[in-house]
Design an enzyme around this catalytic site. Sequence first.
Site, PDB file in Angstrom:
ATOM      1  N   ALA A 118     -16.557  38.977 -44.171  1.00  0.00           N
ATOM      2  CA  ALA A 118     -16.409  40.375 -43.752  1.00  0.00           C
ATOM      3  C   ALA A 118     -15.086  40.663 -43.060  1.00  0.00           C
ATOM      4  O   ALA A 118     -14.925  41.748 -42.486  1.00  0.00           O
ATOM      5  CB  ALA A 118     -17.560  40.750 -42.828  1.00  0.00           C
ATOM      6  N   ALA A 119     -14.143  39.748 -43.120  1.00  0.00           N
ATOM      7  CA  ALA A 119     -12.896  39.932 -42.378  1.00  0.00           C
ATOM      8  C   ALA A 119     -12.153  41.186 -42.806  1.00  0.00           C
ATOM      9  O   ALA A 119     -11.698  41.987 -41.978  1.00  0.00           O
ATOM     10  CB  ALA A 119     -11.999  38.704 -42.538  1.00  0.00           C
ATOM     11  N   GLY A 120     -12.008  41.374 -44.120  1.00  0.00           N
ATOM     12  CA  GLY A 120     -11.273  42.539 -44.609  1.00  0.00           C
ATOM     13  C   GLY A 120     -11.948  43.845 -44.260  1.00  0.00           C
ATOM     14  O   GLY A 120     -11.284  44.814 -43.871  1.00  0.00           O
ATOM     15  N   ASP A 121     -13.262  43.903 -44.382  1.00  0.00           N
ATOM     16  CA  ASP A 121     -13.982  45.129 -44.061  1.00  0.00           C
ATOM     17  C   ASP A 121     -13.941  45.418 -42.564  1.00  0.00           C
ATOM     18  O   ASP A 121     -13.855  46.583 -42.154  1.00  0.00           O
ATOM     19  CB  ASP A 121     -15.431  45.033 -44.543  1.00  0.00           C
ATOM     20  CG  ASP A 121     -15.535  44.981 -46.054  1.00  0.00           C
ATOM     21  OD1 ASP A 121     -14.668  45.571 -46.725  1.00  0.00           O
ATOM     22  OD2 ASP A 121     -16.477  44.346 -46.564  1.00  0.00           O
TER      23      ASP A 121
END
Length: 291
Positions: A237-240
């Site tokens: 979930a890093a990008g989100d």
Amino acid sequence: MISVFGSANMDLVAYTPVVPKRGETVTGRAFAAVPGGKGANQAVAAARAGADVAFMGAVGDDAFGPVVRETLGSAGVDVSRLRVVPGSSGVAHIVVDDDGGNSIIVVPGANGAVTAPSAEDLAVIARSDALLLQLELPMEAVVSAARQARVPVVLTPAPARELPRELLDAVDLIVPNEHEAEALTGLADPREALEALLELVPEAVITLGAEGALYGSRAGGRLRVPAVPVRAVDTTAAGDTFVGALAVARAEGRPQEEALRFAAAAAALSVQREGASTSMPGRAEIDAALR
């Protein structure tokens, strides 16, 4: 307020020392079923980062739908525009290795039934500071939302695919990772890819994982913001998390570099925890990480 018109999934996550090769079976060390989807993830990230958030999308009438709704609602996201449609909710099969890397298969389910935003959806969007879009809904629905938004549109071009001109013309900020940027531009060098993206949209951020992020605008600004050094456990979930936090910081009127550092701090906190929506930090955590 931040509006999100996007996907909502149940993430079925297997944790294993190494991702299996084709035809290979490996033994995992853990399993989790965690609500996710790029749209829902960005909504949760923005809500936890301090914004009022409205989510528009669809879940199925299966057992996963109520769990996804409850997770969004408990994070403070307004789910009054989250539809229920017959059939399966969206599902993502995710394998996470011991380095925090992942591979993902998304089965759209109810997300595939989402059409253009309704008049009620558009009324909510019009009251927002920004609209967040991704590409896990049918392209026609995404294009329609972008073109009718009347507020700044932030696009995460994932899963990467060719983008229609009518969508690009409606986007204010595009936020791909380095692989998506290469897929969109054909350029492996992120700095060159950034310049190519600015031929398409007014502003762009390319996230580079442990190398931070690059920002550019047609107005002439160029920035490189380093990542916060941490040991990654799960990067799903890093990008989100980055996009949700960035949208909040920009809506608050923060200078661009400060907004990027706020987003980078949120992403760094998220990768230190397992799961998607379960990994996203709250506002107090992000502020503390920046001190």
